[in-house]
Design a protein around this motif. Structure first.
Motif, mmCIF file in Angstrom:
data_model
loop_
_atom_site.group_PDB
_atom_site.id
_atom_site.type_symbol
_atom_site.label_atom_id
_atom_site.label_comp_id
_atom_site.label_asym_id
_atom_site.label_seq_id
_atom_site.Cartn_x
_atom_site.Cartn_y
_atom_site.Cartn_z
ATOM 1 N N LEU A 1 50.870 59.638 83.357
ATOM 2 C CA LEU A 1 52.052 60.437 83.049
ATOM 3 C C LEU A 1 52.611 61.124 84.286
ATOM 4 C CD1 LEU A 1 51.042 62.097 79.644
ATOM 5 C CD2 LEU A 1 52.668 60.234 80.018
ATOM 6 N N GLY A 2 51.725 61.418 85.266
ATOM 7 C CA GLY A 2 52.187 62.123 86.457
ATOM 8 C C GLY A 2 52.810 61.239 87.508
ATOM 9 N N ALA A 3 52.735 59.917 87.352
ATOM 10 C CA ALA A 3 53.335 59.006 88.325
ATOM 11 C C ALA A 3 54.857 59.123 88.272
ATOM 12 C CB ALA A 3 52.908 57.570 88.036
ATOM 13 N N PRO A 4 55.541 59.241 89.408
ATOM 14 C CA PRO A 4 57.005 59.403 89.402
ATOM 15 C C PRO A 4 57.749 58.358 88.578
ATOM 16 C CG PRO A 4 56.149 59.832 91.590
ATOM 17 C CD PRO A 4 54.985 59.356 90.770
ATOM 18 N N PRO A 5 57.382 57.066 88.632
ATOM 19 C CA PRO A 5 58.108 56.111 87.777
ATOM 20 C C PRO A 5 57.942 56.408 86.291
ATOM 21 C CG PRO A 5 56.940 54.954 89.520
ATOM 22 C CD PRO A 5 56.450 56.363 89.550
ATOM 23 N N THR A 6 56.729 56.846 85.906
ATOM 24 C CA THR A 6 56.507 57.191 84.497
ATOM 25 C C THR A 6 57.290 58.433 84.127
ATOM 26 O OG1 THR A 6 54.269 56.267 84.652
ATOM 27 C CG2 THR A 6 54.755 57.657 82.761
ATOM 28 N N VAL A 7 57.316 59.400 85.038
ATOM 29 C CA VAL A 7 58.082 60.629 84.780
ATOM 30 C C VAL A 7 59.542 60.290 84.520
ATOM 31 C CG1 VAL A 7 58.934 62.763 85.830
ATOM 32 C CG2 VAL A 7 56.534 62.104 86.099
ATOM 33 N N GLY A 8 60.115 59.445 85.370
ATOM 34 C CA GLY A 8 61.511 59.070 85.181
ATOM 35 C C GLY A 8 61.744 58.335 83.881
ATOM 36 N N LEU B 1 64.019 58.070 78.512
ATOM 37 C CA LEU B 1 63.897 57.615 77.125
ATOM 38 C C LEU B 1 63.998 58.775 76.130
ATOM 39 C CD1 LEU B 1 61.020 54.987 77.516
ATOM 40 C CD2 LEU B 1 63.460 54.540 77.158
ATOM 41 N N SER B 2 63.509 59.944 76.511
ATOM 42 C CA SER B 2 63.562 61.092 75.598
ATOM 43 C C SER B 2 64.906 61.795 75.626
ATOM 44 C CB SER B 2 62.457 62.095 75.974
ATOM 45 O OG SER B 2 62.710 62.656 77.249
ATOM 46 N N GLY B 3 65.632 61.679 76.727
ATOM 47 C CA GLY B 3 66.897 62.384 76.853
ATOM 48 C C GLY B 3 66.732 63.855 77.163
ATOM 49 N N VAL B 4 65.494 64.293 77.436
ATOM 50 C CA VAL B 4 65.219 65.701 77.745
ATOM 51 C C VAL B 4 64.816 65.780 79.210
ATOM 52 C CG1 VAL B 4 63.798 67.716 77.235
ATOM 53 C CG2 VAL B 4 64.471 66.139 75.398
ATOM 54 N N PRO B 5 65.580 66.471 80.044
ATOM 55 C CA PRO B 5 65.222 66.574 81.456
ATOM 56 C C PRO B 5 63.829 67.191 81.631
ATOM 57 C CG PRO B 5 67.458 67.376 81.094
ATOM 58 C CD PRO B 5 66.830 67.195 79.738
ATOM 59 N N ASN B 6 62.984 66.507 82.358
ATOM 60 C CA ASN B 6 61.657 67.012 82.717
ATOM 61 C C ASN B 6 60.693 67.151 81.532
ATOM 62 O OD1 ASN B 6 62.208 67.440 85.602
ATOM 63 N ND2 ASN B 6 63.618 69.031 84.864
ATOM 64 N N THR C 1 65.117 73.739 82.293
ATOM 65 C CA THR C 1 64.905 72.871 83.465
ATOM 66 C C THR C 1 65.966 71.771 83.467
ATOM 67 O OG1 THR C 1 63.336 71.512 82.206
ATOM 68 C CG2 THR C 1 62.417 73.299 83.528
ATOM 69 N N PRO C 2 67.199 72.080 83.807
ATOM 70 C CA PRO C 2 68.271 71.088 83.699
ATOM 71 C C PRO C 2 68.232 69.990 84.754
ATOM 72 C CG PRO C 2 69.090 73.108 84.676
ATOM 73 C CD PRO C 2 67.692 73.396 84.259
ATOM 74 N N VAL C 3 67.637 70.267 85.911
ATOM 75 C CA VAL C 3 67.615 69.295 87.008
ATOM 76 C C VAL C 3 66.285 68.549 86.991
ATOM 77 C CG1 VAL C 3 67.785 68.960 89.501
ATOM 78 C CG2 VAL C 3 69.120 70.774 88.374
ATOM 79 N N GLU C 4 66.358 67.230 86.911
ATOM 80 C CA GLU C 4 65.119 66.441 86.876
ATOM 81 C C GLU C 4 64.430 66.493 88.236
ATOM 82 O OE1 GLU C 4 63.989 62.086 85.212
ATOM 83 O OE2 GLU C 4 65.153 62.079 87.081
#
Length: 391
Positions: free
Chosen positions: A49-56, A61-66, A123-126
């Motif tokens: 889950l902590g890998a940057p590609p997974t984070v993105g 997919l969720s539509g929720v930043p961060n 947290t609006p900015v990813e």
């Protein structure tokens, strides 16, 4: 960042889980085994889950930043709790279940706190790699960050202290596993401490984001490797030892089987050789063949030769077991030669019927067959006697 460290660490941990999965299927009621699998599974999930590609991907997919942040923090918290429960079950004691429940309940509150803080914060900015420092001054999000880091640091600290302290009281594979796990937990503190330092620096107006994004992942990767080794060592170590001993015993019995080979073949006393089998199975096959041959040779064993060789060997060694093995080796070598040249004697007392060598002694009998001059002398004398009798 491509998340290579995360995915490699995740792969190592899930590989450990894969190794334990068959045992879990057969012994799923064992709470200790379940906790081990949970620790390995959650630790791998943290890295995944902590890998940057997974984070993105999660954020997109969720539509929720961060959204990936609280999910990762939750998995880290759950892993922290499971590591504590693992130590509790590992060590045992009269209050195992009560202590385990306390850890679970305590970290359940941490999970609730993480969810609540994220819901209350903004947290609006990813931020895929530096969310900890970017939002270190944001209300509620800062508290969420400190909460999960403090929970993780407390868990790895207690795990390290408990493991290393307990390691001084035990031995063998368990001690090795505890030492490795303790060192891995200390390395795990290298994940949360740099992040906490970077967060505090942010509060002071400094930018230490590089500490959080470089030192922490590397320390976490080393911790993952040591954790999976430490957890699996007490479980796989004894099995590896058993396989090594079986393989070594199988090899040491080879001179004895070679001595009996002609008899085993001629009398069809050898079982079919197992193929693609374990070391233990091959050892049982060789031991069974040897016992079959010794049972057939029973009538040819010479009691006088046994006692004479035992007395001679005892005078030359301080090892009674070696003297007994040498006597048996001489008797077996002589009996093989005698059985080949004449039929079994009738009506003789079966003195050796209940005295066949124990499995542990067979190894030393094989050694004596290969090394003892007394055995070679007994073989030569028997051959000479049989030759003169035929003449």
């Amino acid at each position: 960042m491509n998340g290579l460290i995360n995915y490699v660490s995740c792969g190592l941990l899930w590989l450990g889980l894969l190794v334990k999965a068959p045992d879990l299927v057969h012994h799923w009621r064992d709470p200790y085994l379940r906790v081990i699998c949970v620790v390995l599974g959650l630790a791998g999930t943290c890295f995944f889950l902590g890998a940057p590609p997974t984070v993105g991907a999660v954020n997109r997919l969720s539509g929720v930043p961060n959204l990936a942040a609280p999910l990762t923090y939750a998995s880290i918290t759950a892993y922290s709790a499971s590591s504590q429960v693992l130590i509790v079950y590992w060590r045992g004691g009269p209050h195992v279940h009560r202590t385990a429940r306390r850890w679970i309940v305590g970290y359940a509150f941490v999970l609730v706190g993480i969810a609540a803080m994220f819901a209350l914060g903004d947290t609006p900015v990813e931020r895929r790699t530096d969310l900890d420092t970017y939002y270190a001054t944001t209300p509620f999000i800062a508290e969420m960050i400190v909460l999960y880091l403090a929970g993780h640091l407390a868990a790895v600290s207690v795990t390290a202290v408990s493991s290393l302290r307990w390691a001084r009281q035990v031995h063998g594979w368990l001690r090795a596993g505890l030492v490795v796990l303790g060192i891995g937990s200390l390395c795990g503190s290298g994940y949360s401490l740099p992040k906490l330092a970077a967060v505090v620096a942010r509060w002071c107006g400094l930018d230490w984001s590089w500490v959080s994004t470089t030192v922490s992942p590397a320390a976490a990767g080393v911790s993952a490797l040591l954790t999976v080794i430490g957890v699996l060592t007490p479980l796989t170590g004894p099995r590896l030892t058993q396989r090594w001993r079986a393989r070594r015993t199988f090899a040491r019995l080879e001179p004895l089987e070679r001595e009996l080979d002609e008899l085993l073949t001629r009398r069809a006393l050898r079982l079919p050789r197992p193929r693609w089998s374990s070391s233990a199975t091959r050892l049982v096959w060789r031991q069974t063949s040897i016992h079959n041959a010794l049972g057939h040779l029973d009538a040819f064993f010479d009691r006088a030769l046994y006692e004479r060789t035992l007395e001679t060997a005892a005078r030359t060694t301080d090892d009674p077991e070696w003297a007994e093995a040498t006597a048996w080796a001489a008797v077996i070598a002589a009996a093989v030669t005698e059985e080949r040249d004449r039929p079994a004697p009738a009506g003789e007392p079966d003195w050796f019927a209940d005295r066949t060598p124990a499995p542990a002694l067979l190894v030393r009998v094989a050694d004596a067959l290969a090394l003892s001059p007394l055995v070679a002398d007994a073989r030569l004398r028997t051959g000479a006697t049989e030759g003169s009798t035929r003449a």
